[in-house]
Design an enzyme around this catalytic site. Structure first.
Site, PDB file in Angstrom:
ATOM      1  N   LYS A 163      13.641 -50.664 -21.707  1.00  0.00           N
ATOM      2  CA  LYS A 163      12.613 -50.439 -22.738  1.00  0.00           C
ATOM      3  C   LYS A 163      12.391 -48.931 -22.817  1.00  0.00           C
ATOM      4  O   LYS A 163      11.492 -48.375 -22.177  1.00  0.00           O
ATOM      5  CB  LYS A 163      11.336 -51.198 -22.366  1.00  0.00           C
ATOM      6  CG  LYS A 163      10.332 -51.275 -23.490  1.00  0.00           C
ATOM      7  CD  LYS A 163       9.244 -52.285 -23.170  1.00  0.00           C
ATOM      8  CE  LYS A 163       8.061 -52.196 -24.113  1.00  0.00           C
ATOM      9  NZ  LYS A 163       8.352 -52.491 -25.506  1.00  0.00           N
TER      10      LYS A 163
HETATM   11  N1  PMP Z   1      11.783 -56.838 -28.220  1.00  0.00           N
HETATM   12  C1  PMP Z   1      11.322 -55.599 -28.427  1.00  0.00           C
HETATM   13  C2  PMP Z   1      12.188 -54.626 -29.126  1.00  0.00           C
HETATM   14  C3  PMP Z   1      10.031 -55.252 -27.993  1.00  0.00           C
HETATM   15  O1  PMP Z   1       9.569 -54.010 -28.211  1.00  0.00           O
HETATM   16  C4  PMP Z   1       9.237 -56.217 -27.341  1.00  0.00           C
HETATM   17  C5  PMP Z   1       7.851 -55.838 -26.885  1.00  0.00           C
HETATM   18  N2  PMP Z   1       7.860 -55.304 -25.595  1.00  0.00           N
HETATM   19  C6  PMP Z   1       9.770 -57.492 -27.143  1.00  0.00           C
HETATM   20  C7  PMP Z   1      11.052 -57.775 -27.584  1.00  0.00           C
HETATM   21  C8  PMP Z   1       8.983 -58.538 -26.405  1.00  0.00           C
HETATM   22  O2  PMP Z   1       8.905 -58.241 -25.050  1.00  0.00           O
HETATM   23  P1  PMP Z   1       7.671 -58.687 -24.162  1.00  0.00           P
HETATM   24  O3  PMP Z   1       7.475 -60.131 -24.397  1.00  0.00           O
HETATM   25  O4  PMP Z   1       8.068 -58.381 -22.779  1.00  0.00           O
HETATM   26  O5  PMP Z   1       6.504 -57.884 -24.621  1.00  0.00           O
END
Ligand code: PMP
Length: 344
Positions: A163
């Site tokens: 991320k």
């Molecule tokens: N994909 C992307 C590109 C994101 O930014 C997020 C948000 N973090 C998610 C998926 C979902 O991830 P999570 O459920 O861990 O927040």
């Protein structure tokens, strides 16, 4: 009317080991991350539960933060336990009982070359109030989405499992195109043309009573909400398949929804102006939403241990900085050691 300022009630931000006042939480304009996207971060939510404020899936978010940092060879100046404690401390200092949490690890002021290794690693944690990401009525009514003309980068270009801040330039293109064309969100395809994810959410389809979600090979972030939904759906007796999703299924499936920390579970009622199913949130989505909302409000027992209560503030006060595991060089030391570097 201008949207309300979510930062109006934020008094403290945690920066490199101590709480600093909001106005003082600044960085140098020559910070490496500003120029080259060299940052990794998390988005976490703290919920107001019947048992007090609790952070959803904190260990999993910290673990993903560490893995993202590892991909970009960032040595963490704090342990995950220290970052976890600092998150709690920041929420308590601001007096929030529910909020969004944004830890960010980035390369600060060092050299101006692309090589990031000579810029110091800095850590900040911000917390601020945040409602429903895709609109206040999104969970009830569902949202309109489009298929983006932008693709997700292939995994040999930018690793989507990290991320990283730089990845979100792609997300911004997807989001701006969608919003300018009157949609709440865009759905990106991967480099091979298969469904990947939204600009900031994973995606699930329901077809013939089975849940489908694209696999990690489809250039997506391994979402922690995605994982929670897979677990809950299986417990509820649904079969869930992580499988390649051709674009056509977006138009023929019975139900469609996004998952994410910000978006939580958000039903999608249309794709490219074609109604999904009956054009209203379907039964499977509504059942999962009820389960998810019950869990995060503390009304349904937290059988998975997904909620971490805030750690109590010690009598010594919450403004005391935690010990640094390994002291990072000061900005001046780092810049001096690195020399001017070549501009890129
Ligand atoms: N994909 C992307 C590109 C994101 O930014 C997020 C948000 N973090 C998610 C998926 C979902 O991830 P999570 O459920 O861990 O927040």
């Amino acid at each position: 009317m201008a949207p309300p300022n979510p930062f109006a009630s934020v008094r403290w931000i945690w920066k490199n080991g101590e709480l600093v006042e909001f106005e003082k939480a600044t960085v140098h304009v020559l910070s490496h991350a500003l120029h080259y996207g060299s940052g990794v971060f998390e988005g976490i939510r703290c919920y107001k539960t019947r048992q007090g404020p609790a952070i959803l899936r904190l260990p999993e978010h910290l673990q993903r933060l560490a893995l993202s940092a590892k991909v970009y060879r960032m040595e963490l100046p704090f342990s995950l336990a220290e970052i976890g404690a600092a998150i709690s401390e920041t929420i308590s200092a601001n007096g929030f009982d529910s909020c969004y949490i944004r830890p960010l690890i980035f390369r600060g002021l060092g050299t101006m070359g692309v090589n990031p290794l000579r810029s110091p690693v800095e850590v900040v944690i911000a917390t601020y109030p945040w409602g429903r990401y895709l609109g206040e009525d999104a969970q009830n009514a569902g949202v309109d989405a489009c298929v983006s003309s932008w693709r997700r980068p292939s995994s040999s270009t930018l690793p989507s499992m990290a991320k990283a801040t730089g990845n979100y330039l792609n997300s911004q293109l997807i989001k701006m195109e969608a919003v300018q064309n009157g949609y709440a969100e865009g759905i990106a395809l991967d480099a091979g043309g298969y469904v990947s994810e939204g600009s900031g959410e994973n995606i699930f389809l329901v077809a013939g009573g089975t849940l489908l979600t694209p696999p990690l090979s489809a250039s997506l972030l391994p979402g922690i909400t995605r994982d929670a939904v897979i677990t809950l759906a299986r417990e509820m007796g649904y079969s869930v398949l992580e499988q390649v999703v051709p674009r056509g299924l977006l138009y023929t499936c019975d139900e469609l929804f996004f998952t994410g920390t910000a978006a939580e579970i958000t039903p999608v009622r249309s794709v490219d102006r074609q109604p999904v199913g009956a054009g209203v949130p379907g039964e499977v989505t509504r059942r999962l939403l009820a389960e998810f909302n019950g869990l995060v409000s503390g009304e349904i027992r937290d059988r998975h241990g997904w909620l971490t209560p805030l750690t109590p503030v010690t009598a010594a006060g919450s403004r005391k900085a935690p010990r640094r595991v390994e002291s990072a060089p000061t900005l001046v030391e780092a810049a001096a050691a690195a020399g001017p570097g070549a501009p890129d």
